[in-house]
Design a protein around this motif. Structure first.
Motif, PDB file in Angstrom:
ATOM      1  N   ASP A  99      -0.816  -5.831   3.591  1.00  0.00           N
ATOM      2  CA  ASP A  99      -2.135  -5.210   3.457  1.00  0.00           C
ATOM      3  C   ASP A  99      -2.902  -5.219   4.775  1.00  0.00           C
ATOM      4  O   ASP A  99      -3.713  -4.331   5.047  1.00  0.00           O
ATOM      5  N   ARG A 122      -5.249  -1.280   3.081  1.00  0.00           N
ATOM      6  CA  ARG A 122      -5.816  -2.292   2.197  1.00  0.00           C
ATOM      7  C   ARG A 122      -6.715  -1.646   1.129  1.00  0.00           C
ATOM      8  O   ARG A 122      -6.625  -1.993  -0.058  1.00  0.00           O
ATOM      9  N   ARG A 167      -4.614   0.270  -1.505  1.00  0.00           N
ATOM     10  CA  ARG A 167      -3.908  -0.636  -2.420  1.00  0.00           C
ATOM     11  C   ARG A 167      -4.863  -1.305  -3.395  1.00  0.00           C
ATOM     12  O   ARG A 167      -4.510  -1.560  -4.554  1.00  0.00           O
ATOM     13  N   SER A 206      -4.576  -0.931  -7.408  1.00  0.00           N
ATOM     14  CA  SER A 206      -4.561  -2.111  -8.272  1.00  0.00           C
ATOM     15  C   SER A 206      -5.609  -1.991  -9.373  1.00  0.00           C
ATOM     16  O   SER A 206      -5.337  -2.299 -10.546  1.00  0.00           O
ATOM     17  N   GLN A 252      -1.074   6.685  -4.900  1.00  0.00           N
ATOM     18  CA  GLN A 252       0.234   6.191  -4.448  1.00  0.00           C
ATOM     19  C   GLN A 252       0.795   7.075  -3.334  1.00  0.00           C
ATOM     20  O   GLN A 252       1.436   6.589  -2.399  1.00  0.00           O
ATOM     21  N   GLN A 280      -0.943   6.134  -0.284  1.00  0.00           N
ATOM     22  CA  GLN A 280      -0.405   4.866   0.215  1.00  0.00           C
ATOM     23  C   GLN A 280       0.862   5.100   1.036  1.00  0.00           C
ATOM     24  O   GLN A 280       1.034   4.532   2.108  1.00  0.00           O
ATOM     25  N   GLU A 323       1.500   4.234   4.915  1.00  0.00           N
ATOM     26  CA  GLU A 323       2.593   3.339   5.304  1.00  0.00           C
ATOM     27  C   GLU A 323       3.466   3.995   6.365  1.00  0.00           C
ATOM     28  O   GLU A 323       3.879   3.333   7.326  1.00  0.00           O
TER      29      GLU A 323
END
Length: 787
Positions: free
Chosen positions: A149, A156, A159, A163, A241, A244, A248
């Motif tokens: 993260d 961060r 995510r 969550s 997602q 994300q 990444e």
């Protein structure tokens, strides 16, 4: 070094055992490429490196090197512009960066050890520390290659959003698991299909829920349905997602670009870590097999002390002393088979290969190896069916190749030289080959069972016989190497002990010539003498070991005594300091009490007996019982043998007197001037002879013979407080001695001492008058006091 000898002497098995101690891919590559060196400096450097590693293992356990994967392929990809490394690849690089920092910190701490790492320290100094990059990589990539993260603030946040979304979806769908709708589910669970949260619903109730069907069971009885009230939530989760994954990929590209300029530094670090891993492995392997650092001979003078084969269990193998290259360069080992000749020459060759590779050797301390440009070996049955070569032909083919390649700095090992053909011709050929090799000056160890070679080696300079000991009583070889003694055939003796008819044995002996019998008899005597010498040497070595152990035990006990003695002395000093400090405080109280009594206006002067008691209490502090009885602080205990009439010193008063009589309670009546006092015997001491009067004061006061003290007190050079204290003591002592007047020398100087003396004399009620001395007697530098 030729490859054949490495295979013949099983050098690769040593490397295989060494590789078991490695933790890095680069370390395995280094061991795989390891070969013996024929360069003297390179061999010395390699062995020094191993010694550095052994010192590290002995003091710190080992260099902390983790398992590291080779990064060379990743560095090649970094050359391609816009190419990004995967999380797993970056995690391997991160492990390397973390390991470099750990190793660097380890050697920073190791500098406190009293050991100089001459070679390894140079390797460590070449490591490139990249603290900022290391910190960023550790913060971004986990050991398993996942992105952390902390890799970026955006990642961060994404995510955290994912969550929360997953939690909200589970909460909403959880209502179906408990209420009236639960009966429509095949199982009360929330599961995943195509990265979306779904419920396992009975096929006949699909209309009750609505939503989207993503899958069904093999039987068709269960449908995996995404309820309509979470479809949009799952859509948003999917978008998060995807965001994300995009972030990444961006992080991986950013980290790759961060490493791209440091390809060479990373490759160098990998290589250096592999080298340090190799050092670790060499040191730990040496510890496991009980190997030691050998000395290196520049003249190839080999001396292996209690050498043993490293691939044989150290608890079973027989160790032997083997030396050559100095007085003799050729050893011919004769005797029957199965006696250990082959293992002996293999041991010599393999230990040489290990030493020249920088490995410790399995021998005792102070063993010495040479540095040969090549080692040749013809050992074993090399019969070749494919090449249609017999055993003899195969051996000759090898020997021909050796004779062409050898140099004066080579080591040659020949097993069963001349075997496989007619004994007469084989022996003659063996002698000719040995002659040819010996003349070149190179070192040779050859084994043979031909008796002709015993006499051949007997009178040749630079050539010596040797054999392997055989126990005729047990009919077993002992595998002990006997230098200087040729071997003999024990066939007749063995056959006799196994029960063969004496008639047949005697008949066989008659067929052997007299010379051969004489030689065997001589060998028997030499073998017996050598065995006795070895037995005596073993006995002496055992006695030496026991004596050494006893000496070590005694030295250890003595060292413990020294430490304990020093500790007791320190405790005694501390105790003495405490007693002295206590005495000083008590002295200050007594002095303060006397001053207070003297300064009281309207009170009667201090009585003589009060002054004597106070003075006695003050002086008695100088000889406190705790100090007097302390054996550490007193060098010897005074011996007393008192008689009436003896001149004594009363220690508490610092005055001399005469003993009158001894009382029943152990005290003595002592005449002190006009006073008679009862004094404890422990407070008495026989007066010193007049020619060496005992001084009571630490000041510049010299006593007269009659009174025991000087009528003059010199205070020059004293600090003010010390001078006032000495003045007070001196005036009291002068009063007790009955002096009508005394002189105090205080000097002129700043006038501080003179002023202090004047003020003290004004306060003392026992002083009748005082004034400066006459001009010719010191003037205002001294004061005359009258009582």
């Amino acid at each position: 070094m030729n490859e054949k000898v490495l295979e013949t002497l099983e050098y690769n098995k040593i490397k295989g055992q060494l590789a078991d101690f490695l933790t890095t891919d680069r370390g395995h590559e280094i061991v795989q490429k390891l070969r013996p060196s024929s360069d003297h400096r390179e061999v010395a450097k390699r062995l020094q490196e191993t010694e550095d590693g052994a010192n590290i293992v002995r003091l710190k356990g080992e260099i902390p090197i983790p398992k590291l994967t080779e990064i060379s392929p990743y560095m090649k990809r970094l050359r391609i512009e816009n190419a990004a490394l995967s999380g797993t690849e970056l995690s391997h690089i991160t492990k390397l960066l973390r390991a470099v920092k750990t190793v660097s910190d380890f050697f920073d701490d190791f500098q406190d050890e009293a050991v100089d790492l001459s070679v390894v320290s140079q390797t460590v100094q070449r490591l490139t520390l990249m603290p900022e990059i290391t910190s960023r990589m550790i913060r971004s990539i986990d050991d398993d290659g996942s992105i952390l993260d902390d890799a970026s603030p955006q990642l961060r946040r994404i995510r955290q959003t994912i969550s929360r979304a997953q939690s909200d979806i589970r909460t909403r769908m959880g209502k179906y698991l408990k209420g009236s709708d639960a009966k429509y589910l095949t199982e009360p669970i929330i599961t995943m299909r195509e990265d979306r949260f779904v419920l396992p619903i009975r096929a006949d109730y699909k209309q009750h829920f609505g939503g989207i069907v993503h899958d069904q069971s093999a039987s068709g009885q269960t449908l995996y349905v995404e309820p309509s009230n979470v479809v949009e939530m799952n859509n948003q989760l999917r978008r998060d997602q995807l965001a994300q994954r995009t972030e990444e990929r961006r992080v991986l590209a950013e980290l790759t670009d961060l490493l791209r300029p440091y390809r060479q530094e990373l490759l160098m670090n990998m290589n250096l870590m592999g080298q340090l891993d190799f050092v670790n492995a060499k040191a730990k392997y040496a510890h496991q097999i009980g190997a030691v650092l050998p000395e290196i001979s520049s003249k190839n003078s080999v001396n292996l002390r209690q050498a043993r084969h490293p691939l044989i269990d150290r608890n079973k193998v027989v160790a032997n002393d083997i030396q050559f290259g100095d007085q003799y360069t050729t050893i011919i080992i004769t005797g029957p088979n199965t006696g250990g000749k082959t293992i002996t020459i293999k041991t010599v060759g393999l230990l040489q290969l290990m030493g020249q590779s920088g490995l410790f050797i399995t021998a005792n301390e102070e063993s010495r190896i040479g540095v040969f440009d090549d080692i040749f070996a013809d050992i074993g049955d090399d019969q070749s069916i494919e090449a249609n070569l017999s055993t003899f032909s195969s051996h000759m083919d090898n020997i021909v190749s050796i004779l062409k390649s050898m140099t004066p700095k080579s080591l040659i090992l020949l097993d069963e030289l001349g075997a496989g053909t007619d004994p007469k011709e084989g022996a003659a050929l063996a002698m000719a080959i040995i002659d040819a090799i010996h003349q070149t000056g190179c070192d040779l160890i050859a084994t043979t069972h031909y008796p002709e070679l015993k006499a051949y080696a007997y009178n040749r300079p630079g050539i010596i016989n040797a054999s392997m000991e055989f126990d005729v009583d047990t009919l077993r070889p002992t595998y002990r190497f006997l230098l200087g003694i040729p071997g003999q055939s024990n066939a007749l003796n063995i056959a006799s002990r196994l029960g063969l008819s004496p008639k047949i044995i005697n008949q066989a002996r008659s067929f052997t010539d007299t010379d051969n019998q004489d030689i065997n008899h001589m060998i028997d005597e030499l073998t017996a003498q050598t065995k006795r010498a070895h037995d005596e040497a073993d006995k002496l070595n055992q006695q030496l070991a026991e004596s050494t152990k006893l000496h070590a035990d005694l030295q250890s006990k003595f060292d413990q005594y020294q430490v304990q003695k020093d500790r007791l002395l320190e405790q005694a000093r501390e105790q003495a300091n405490q007693v002295v400090e206590k005495a000083k405080k008590r002295a200050d109280q007594i002095i303060e009490d006397l001053h207070r009594k003297q300064q009281l206006v309207g009170q009667t002067p201090v009585k003589e007996n009060e002054l004597i008691d106070a003075k006695g209490a003050l002086n008695q502090l100088e000889v406190a019982p705790a100090l007097k009885k302390n054996k550490v602080l007193r060098k010897e205990k005074a011996k007393h043998n008192f008689h009436p009439g003896d001149e004594v010193l009363v220690k508490s008063y610092g005055q001399q007197g005469t003993l009158i009589r001894r009382s029943k309670n152990g005290t003595w009546e002592v005449q002190l001037g006009i006073l008679k006092m009862q004094i404890d015997e422990s407070d008495l001491e026989k007066a010193a002879p007049e020619k060496q009067p005992k001084q009571q004061f630490q000041t510049h006061v010299s006593r007269t013979r009659s009174s025991g003290m000087s009528p003059t007190l010199d205070l020059r050079g004293h600090r003010y407080e010390e001078a006032m204290y000495e003045l007070d003591r001196y005036i009291d002592a002068a009063l007790l001695a009955g002096y009508p007047s005394v002189t105090i020398i205080h000097g002129k100087g700043t006038g501080a001492l003179r002023k202090g003396v004047t003020e003290y004399l004004k306060r003392n009620s026992r002083v009748k008058s005082f004034g400066y001395s006459a001009p010719n007697a010191g003037g205002d530098g001294s004061t005359v006091v009258k009582f």
